[in-house]
Design an enzyme around this catalytic site. Structure first.
Site, PDB file in Angstrom:
ATOM      1  N   CYS A   1       0.814  -1.221   0.000  1.00 43.36           N
ATOM      2  CA  CYS A   1       0.000   0.000   0.000  1.00 43.36           C
ATOM      3  C   CYS A   1       0.851   1.277   0.000  1.00 43.36           C
ATOM      4  O   CYS A   1       0.364   2.347  -0.365  1.00 43.36           O
ATOM      5  CB  CYS A   1      -0.939   0.020   1.205  1.00 43.36           C
ATOM      6  SG  CYS A   1      -2.077  -1.368   1.216  1.00 43.36           S
TER       7      CYS A   1
ATOM      8  N   ASN B   1      -9.991  -0.066  -0.373  1.00 48.60           N
ATOM      9  CA  ASN B   1      -8.535   0.021  -0.304  1.00 48.60           C
ATOM     10  C   ASN B   1      -7.957  -0.591  -1.576  1.00 48.60           C
ATOM     11  O   ASN B   1      -8.017  -1.794  -1.771  1.00 48.60           O
ATOM     12  CB  ASN B   1      -8.051  -0.736   0.942  1.00 48.60           C
ATOM     13  CG  ASN B   1      -6.546  -0.707   1.114  1.00 48.60           C
ATOM     14  OD1 ASN B   1      -5.821  -0.291   0.207  1.00 48.60           O
ATOM     15  ND2 ASN B   1      -6.080  -1.153   2.257  1.00 48.60           N
TER      16      ASN B   1
ATOM     17  N   HIS C   1      -3.431   7.447   1.991  1.00 50.21           N
ATOM     18  CA  HIS C   1      -3.812   6.100   1.576  1.00 50.21           C
ATOM     19  C   HIS C   1      -5.233   5.843   2.072  1.00 50.21           C
ATOM     20  O   HIS C   1      -5.567   6.147   3.206  1.00 50.21           O
ATOM     21  CB  HIS C   1      -2.844   5.084   2.182  1.00 50.21           C
ATOM     22  CG  HIS C   1      -3.245   3.675   1.948  1.00 50.21           C
ATOM     23  ND1 HIS C   1      -3.713   3.227   0.726  1.00 50.21           N
ATOM     24  CD2 HIS C   1      -3.270   2.592   2.765  1.00 50.21           C
ATOM     25  CE1 HIS C   1      -3.988   1.941   0.812  1.00 50.21           C
ATOM     26  NE2 HIS C   1      -3.737   1.535   2.037  1.00 50.21           N
TER      27      HIS C   1
HETATM   28  O1  UT7 Z   1      -3.741  -0.754   3.701  1.00 50.24           O
HETATM   29  C1  UT7 Z   1      -3.155  -0.917   4.956  1.00 50.24           C
HETATM   30  C2  UT7 Z   1      -3.615  -2.150   5.571  1.00 50.24           C
HETATM   31  N1  UT7 Z   1      -4.935  -2.216   6.047  1.00 50.24           N
HETATM   32  C3  UT7 Z   1      -5.479  -1.438   6.980  1.00 50.24           C
HETATM   33  O2  UT7 Z   1      -5.012  -0.365   7.252  1.00 50.24           O
HETATM   34  C4  UT7 Z   1      -6.640  -1.961   7.713  1.00 50.24           C
HETATM   35  C5  UT7 Z   1      -6.488  -1.730   9.193  1.00 50.24           C
HETATM   36  N2  UT7 Z   1      -7.585  -2.237  10.026  1.00 50.24           N
HETATM   37  C6  UT7 Z   1      -8.861  -1.832   9.905  1.00 50.24           C
HETATM   38  O3  UT7 Z   1      -9.190  -1.042   9.058  1.00 50.24           O
HETATM   39  C7  UT7 Z   1      -9.860  -2.354  10.915  1.00 50.24           C
HETATM   40  O4  UT7 Z   1      -9.174  -3.010  11.969  1.00 50.24           O
HETATM   41  C8  UT7 Z   1     -10.910  -3.321  10.294  1.00 50.24           C
HETATM   42  C9  UT7 Z   1     -11.858  -2.546   9.421  1.00 50.24           C
HETATM   43  C10 UT7 Z   1     -10.202  -4.410   9.515  1.00 50.24           C
HETATM   44  C11 UT7 Z   1     -11.737  -3.973  11.419  1.00 50.24           C
HETATM   45  O5  UT7 Z   1     -12.329  -3.003  12.253  1.00 50.24           O
HETATM   46  P1  UT7 Z   1     -12.258  -3.180  13.850  1.00 50.24           P
HETATM   47  O6  UT7 Z   1     -13.020  -2.059  14.430  1.00 50.24           O
HETATM   48  O7  UT7 Z   1     -10.812  -3.302  14.220  1.00 50.24           O
HETATM   49  O8  UT7 Z   1     -13.067  -4.505  14.072  1.00 50.24           O
HETATM   50  P2  UT7 Z   1     -12.601  -5.866  14.747  1.00 50.24           P
HETATM   51  O9  UT7 Z   1     -11.580  -6.550  13.898  1.00 50.24           O
HETATM   52  O10 UT7 Z   1     -12.263  -5.632  16.174  1.00 50.24           O
HETATM   53  O11 UT7 Z   1     -13.942  -6.699  14.673  1.00 50.24           O
HETATM   54  C12 UT7 Z   1     -15.088  -6.356  15.446  1.00 50.24           C
HETATM   55  C13 UT7 Z   1     -16.164  -7.397  15.240  1.00 50.24           C
HETATM   56  C14 UT7 Z   1     -15.668  -8.823  15.410  1.00 50.24           C
HETATM   57  O12 UT7 Z   1     -16.700  -9.566  16.050  1.00 50.24           O
HETATM   58  P3  UT7 Z   1     -16.608  -9.922  17.614  1.00 50.24           P
HETATM   59  O13 UT7 Z   1     -15.338 -10.696  17.762  1.00 50.24           O
HETATM   60  O14 UT7 Z   1     -16.565  -8.592  18.294  1.00 50.24           O
HETATM   61  O15 UT7 Z   1     -17.841 -10.691  17.845  1.00 50.24           O
HETATM   62  C15 UT7 Z   1     -15.513  -9.328  13.990  1.00 50.24           C
HETATM   63  O16 UT7 Z   1     -15.662 -10.720  13.874  1.00 50.24           O
HETATM   64  O17 UT7 Z   1     -16.659  -7.319  13.884  1.00 50.24           O
HETATM   65  C16 UT7 Z   1     -16.638  -8.615  13.277  1.00 50.24           C
HETATM   66  N3  UT7 Z   1     -16.407  -8.456  11.851  1.00 50.24           N
HETATM   67  C17 UT7 Z   1     -17.375  -8.239  10.968  1.00 50.24           C
HETATM   68  N4  UT7 Z   1     -18.709  -8.117  11.090  1.00 50.24           N
HETATM   69  C18 UT7 Z   1     -19.429  -7.871   9.994  1.00 50.24           C
HETATM   70  C19 UT7 Z   1     -15.221  -8.486  11.196  1.00 50.24           C
HETATM   71  N5  UT7 Z   1     -15.413  -8.278   9.885  1.00 50.24           N
HETATM   72  C20 UT7 Z   1     -16.750  -8.132   9.712  1.00 50.24           C
HETATM   73  C21 UT7 Z   1     -17.551  -7.885   8.594  1.00 50.24           C
HETATM   74  N6  UT7 Z   1     -18.878  -7.760   8.769  1.00 50.24           N
HETATM   75  N7  UT7 Z   1     -17.050  -7.754   7.343  1.00 50.24           N
END
Ligand code: UT7
Length: 331
Positions: free
Chosen positions: A120, A288, A258
């Site tokens: 990225c 992204n 980004h």
């Molecule tokens: O390009 C550079 C690289 N990439 C990035 O910069 C991405 C960096 N990370 C992020 O953008 C965020 O961490 C994410 C968008 C990937 C995730 O957001 P988050 O607020 O950190 O969520 P989380 O991973 O803590 O997940 C929260 C909940 C989980 O459920 P439980 O364990 O709380 O029951 C996940 O299983 O959301 C669930 N979850 C989803 N639910 C619905 C994860 N993905 C999804 C989804 N739809 N697609």
């Protein structure tokens, strides 16, 4: 004896181009594929839709279309370019470089073309390289492209990653700008900083490759961890390039970040104390697109008149490796 010698050669932006595949995939559509919703994706990332390459449409095809538009917008011919760099993590083939395919597509038989692998951060790394090559006189006019088909390396059963990425390409042309002593507002790249830290491999990687598994592999990410590193690292390089020039956050007219997650962008801008009104956002429409995201945002900013001659622009990105970097430029 009166002729003035240039004090410094800057890499100045000449024009931009972009290409997005025709097919648009909405969050609702992804909800039919995995257990997710428009509400979750939008609230956590700001993404509403993304583009996806058609069967047989490759990274080099996207890159070529973006490059053609940049050349057209610049009023230049491929004969005017002496180097092509393609920043990509999704090359057509393991080798040769996708850049050489773009070179052939554009009918260029002189000069050189190579790929740049910084995921990225690839486009920001590319700006840093272009500045070094132009500044040292090793290149005069560079076509820098960020192009990706991330849809090809996504695990379409993993809702935590497949909703985040999209396909696309953005291109810029940079050229030598000799600035005489005494010019206090030169156009071009003013400062840049690139960084990496290979210890974080397992937080964001592709679980395949020619040497490791003899397969292409799929993207794996521990999103929450990446998020924390992203905000810290982006604020650090953003501060570094401001310090290099003696400018402050108040001097920045436009931020071209980004486009991974709106929350990361908001938190970084907040940390750097930059006016949030000056941030270019395209994550809602593109998702992204890795190395393509910054030049796609830049192209839209140019088209919408949001970046004007003389404006101070901050570019920043962070990605797998980890890699990260920032560039400060006068448009
Ligand atoms: O390009 C550079 C690289 N990439 C990035 O910069 C991405 C960096 N990370 C992020 O953008 C965020 O961490 C994410 C968008 C990937 C995730 O957001 P988050 O607020 O950190 O969520 P989380 O991973 O803590 O997940 C929260 C909940 C989980 O459920 P439980 O364990 O709380 O029951 C996940 O299983 O959301 C669930 N979850 C989803 N639910 C619905 C994860 N993905 C999804 C989804 N739809 N697609």
């Amino acid at each position: 004896m009166t002729s003035q010698t240039p004090s410094r050669r800057y890499a100045r932006f000449v024009a931009t181009g972009a290409y997005l595949p025709e097919r648009v995939v909405t969050n609702e559509e992804l909800g039919k594929l995995v257990d997710t919703s428009d509400e979750w994706i939008n609230a956590r990332t700001g993404i509403r839709r993304r583009h996806m390459a058609a069967d047989g449409e490759m990274t080099s095809d996207l890159a070529t279309r973006a490059a053609e538009q940049a050349l057209n917008n610049a009023g230049l011919d491929i004969a005017d370019i002496d180097l092509i760099m393609v920043a990509t993590a999704t090359p057509d083939n393991t080798f040769p470089a996708t850049a050489t395919k773009v070179q052939a597509n554009l009918g260029m038989t002189h000069g050189a073309a190579f790929d740049l692998a910084a995921v990225c951060s690839g486009f920001v790394y590319g700006l840093h390289m272009a500045d070094a090559l132009i500044g040292s006189g090793k290149a005069t006019r560079i076509l820098l492209i960020g192009a990706e088909t991330f849809s090809r390396i996504l695990d379409w059963e993993d809702r935590t990653t497949c909703v985040l990425f999209g396909d696309g390409a953005g291109a810029v042309i940079l050229e030598a700008n000799d600035v005489a002593d005494g010019d206090t507002s030169p156009q071009g790249i003013l400062a840049s900083e690139i960084r990496s830290d290979g210890r974080h491999y397992d937080l964001l990687y592709v679980d395949g490759g020619p040497s490791a598994t003899q397969t292409v592999g799929l993207l794996r990410m521990k999103g929450k961890e990446v998020f924390k590193h992203a905000v810290r690292n982006l604020a650090q390089v953003g501060t570094a390039v401001l310090d290099q020039t003696g400018m402050t956050a108040q001097d920045i007219d436009i931020v071209l970040p980004h486009q991974a997650n709106k929350r990361i962008i908001d938190a970084t801008v907040d940390k750097l104390k930059i006016n949030p009104d000056n941030v270019m956002l395209t994550v809602q429409d593109h998702g992204n697109t890795s190395a393509a995201s910054v030049p796609l945002a830049l192209h839209r900013a140019v088209e919408e008149g949001k970046v004007k001659s003389g404006d101070i622009a901050l570019f920043e990105a962070m990605g797998g490796g980890f890699t990260w970097g920032a560039v400060l430029a006068r448009w």
